[in-house]
Write an enzyme that holds these catalytic residues in place. Structure first.
Site, mmCIF file in Angstrom:
data_model
loop_
_atom_site.group_PDB
_atom_site.id
_atom_site.type_symbol
_atom_site.label_atom_id
_atom_site.label_comp_id
_atom_site.label_asym_id
_atom_site.label_seq_id
_atom_site.Cartn_x
_atom_site.Cartn_y
_atom_site.Cartn_z
ATOM 1 N N GLU A 188 4.843 -8.242 -5.266
ATOM 2 C CA GLU A 188 4.452 -7.137 -6.154
ATOM 3 C C GLU A 188 5.562 -6.824 -7.152
ATOM 4 O O GLU A 188 6.712 -6.584 -6.779
ATOM 5 C CB GLU A 188 4.108 -5.879 -5.330
ATOM 6 C CG GLU A 188 3.705 -4.704 -6.231
ATOM 7 C CD GLU A 188 2.955 -3.588 -5.529
ATOM 8 O OE1 GLU A 188 2.576 -3.738 -4.353
ATOM 9 O OE2 GLU A 188 2.749 -2.541 -6.206
ATOM 10 N N GLU A 213 4.701 -4.328 4.839
ATOM 11 C CA GLU A 213 5.674 -4.387 3.753
ATOM 12 C C GLU A 213 7.077 -4.668 4.289
ATOM 13 O O GLU A 213 7.464 -4.141 5.335
ATOM 14 C CB GLU A 213 5.682 -3.046 2.990
ATOM 15 C CG GLU A 213 4.386 -2.771 2.263
ATOM 16 C CD GLU A 213 4.425 -1.493 1.425
ATOM 17 O OE1 GLU A 213 5.509 -0.876 1.286
ATOM 18 O OE2 GLU A 213 3.358 -1.112 0.907
ATOM 19 N N ASP A 272 -4.158 -2.739 5.788
ATOM 20 C CA ASP A 272 -2.788 -2.469 5.346
ATOM 21 C C ASP A 272 -2.160 -1.453 6.307
ATOM 22 O O ASP A 272 -2.649 -0.317 6.415
ATOM 23 C CB ASP A 272 -2.883 -1.860 3.939
ATOM 24 C CG ASP A 272 -1.640 -2.072 3.123
ATOM 25 O OD1 ASP A 272 -0.723 -2.782 3.585
ATOM 26 O OD2 ASP A 272 -1.595 -1.535 1.997
ATOM 27 N N LYS A 302 -1.511 -6.332 6.931
ATOM 28 C CA LYS A 302 -0.440 -6.555 5.947
ATOM 29 C C LYS A 302 0.683 -5.570 6.241
ATOM 30 O O LYS A 302 0.430 -4.405 6.573
ATOM 31 C CB LYS A 302 -0.960 -6.371 4.519
ATOM 32 C CG LYS A 302 0.151 -6.540 3.467
ATOM 33 C CD LYS A 302 -0.384 -6.587 2.052
ATOM 34 C CE LYS A 302 -0.694 -5.242 1.473
ATOM 35 N NZ LYS A 302 0.461 -4.325 1.406
ATOM 36 N N ASP A 315 -3.296 0.707 1.542
ATOM 37 C CA ASP A 315 -2.908 2.115 1.677
ATOM 38 C C ASP A 315 -2.831 2.776 0.297
ATOM 39 O O ASP A 315 -2.620 3.977 0.188
ATOM 40 C CB ASP A 315 -1.592 2.266 2.468
ATOM 41 C CG ASP A 315 -0.397 1.672 1.770
ATOM 42 O OD1 ASP A 315 -0.585 0.961 0.763
ATOM 43 O OD2 ASP A 315 0.744 1.925 2.220
ATOM 44 N N SER A 316 -3.056 1.968 -0.767
ATOM 45 C CA SER A 316 -3.217 2.547 -2.110
ATOM 46 C C SER A 316 -4.383 3.532 -2.117
ATOM 47 O O SER A 316 -4.516 4.327 -3.055
ATOM 48 C CB SER A 316 -3.452 1.438 -3.139
ATOM 49 O OG SER A 316 -4.478 0.573 -2.714
HETATM 50 O O1 KIV Z 1 -2.170 -0.913 -0.938
HETATM 51 C C1 KIV Z 1 -2.451 -1.795 -1.773
HETATM 52 O O2 KIV Z 1 -3.415 -1.690 -2.510
HETATM 53 C C2 KIV Z 1 -1.566 -2.960 -1.828
HETATM 54 C C3 KIV Z 1 -1.891 -4.030 -2.822
HETATM 55 C C4 KIV Z 1 -1.907 -3.599 -4.195
HETATM 56 C C5 KIV Z 1 -1.134 -5.270 -2.615
HETATM 57 O O3 KIV Z 1 -0.661 -3.050 -1.082
#
Ligand code: KIV
Length: 301
Positions: free
Chosen positions: A186, A118, A87, A116, A48-49
């Site tokens: 992280e 959090e 994510d 993934k 989600d970055s």
């Molecule tokens: O969203 C992302 O890019 C991340 C990673 C950096 C682990 O969660």
């Protein structure tokens, strides 16, 4: 890299613990996934970055499930070997367990092999268990969890003092017990990441967590030097592609303005034969005598 590599699977990632380090990158679309896959990434994360590095938001909180699925589908077409992890964005696993499982399933239907999530508080562990119960592998993520940026008071190192570090160790153990196949650590101290890595039997994947983790992950745009709004201390830039891209585009635009692009031979097409060209001009002349526009035939062909 060898294009004959077999698809990386969840059990294969688990089995890498203590044997070979896991190389993971983010990827957000067809070209980035294709390039990172060809480079040999074991895992590609549609992170989600992308909210920050692709969509230009100041953080990840505005990213929606639909945004993520759009990018997951594109990345899935480029990732032929790596394990593809989707994510889950903010609010997609916070409202109810039922909604969380349904959202996780949408990632799988869009081409991801795992999701993934959090955090690791008790309610989150129950959500993770329900997603696992739907046969969806889950990667955990603790330490600096960017979706909690407001609760954490900024993008800060986590687990600096013993109590906080103890809590993170307990969270990692809880994620392992719940059935996660790996966990991202992280922005935590190296010593703490080493302790967690030793204590749990699933691979740890670090980002700003030092060299003792079982694997490392970085954001595609950070590694290549494409995103320059904020570069955290833990990033190593292996290229300055942003600068190179800009200067290539400046050269292209100068060539357009100076008439150097396109070249009449190398980058242009021509009529099938002189005969066809003559026929074309003859037809234009007929049109002109009937009152149309005059177009002169070029001298050399
Ligand atoms: O969203 C992302 O890019 C991340 C990673 C950096 C682990 O969660």
């Amino acid at each position: 890299m060898n294009s004959q590599r077999k698809r990386v699977t969840v059990p294969a990632i688990r089995a890498m613990k203590g044997k070979s380090r896991i190389g993971m990158l983010t990827a957000y679309d067809y070209p980035s996934a294709k390039i990172a896959d060809a480079a040999g990434a074991d895992i590609l994360l549609v992170g989600d970055s992308l909210g920050m590095v692709v969509l230009g938001y100041p953080d990840t909180l505005s990213v929606t499930v639909d945004d993520m699925l759009h990018h997951t589908r594109a990345a899935a077409r480029g990732a032929t070997t790596a394990l593809l992890v989707g994510d889950m964005p903010y609010l997609s696993y916070h409202v109810s367990i039922e909604e969380s499982v349904r959202n996780a399933g949408r990632f799988i239907q869009s081409g991801a092999h795992a999701v993934k999530i959090e955090g690791a508080k008790q309610s989150r562990i129950r959500t993770i268990e329900a997603i696992l119960d739907a046969e969806i592998p889950v990667m955990g993520h603790i330490g600096l969890t960017p979706q909690s940026v407001n609760a954490l008071g900024g993008f800060k190192l986590q687990g600096k003092n013993a109590d906080d570090a103890r809590r993170l160790i307990d969270e990692a153990v809880a994620l392992e017990r719940a059935g996660c196949f790996s966990v991202v650590l992280e922005c935590v101290p190296t010593e703490l990441a080493a302790m967690i890595t030793e204590q749990i039997a699933i691979p740890t994947i670090g980002i700003g967590a030092g060299p003792s983790c079982d694997g490392q992950v970085l954001v595609f745009h950070d590694v290549l030097g494409i995103y320059d709004v904020h570069t955290p201390k833990f990033v190593r830039q292996y290229a300055h592609a942003g600068q190179e891209m800009q200067s290539a585009l400046e050269t292209y635009l100068a060539d357009v303005r100076e008439g150097r692009f396109p070249d009449e031979e190398k980058e242009s097409f021509h009529m099938a034969s002189d005969e066809e060209l003559k026929r074309l001009y003859a037809s234009r002349e007929d049109q002109t005598s009937a009152g149309g526009v005059v177009v002169e035939m070029p001298k050399a062909q």
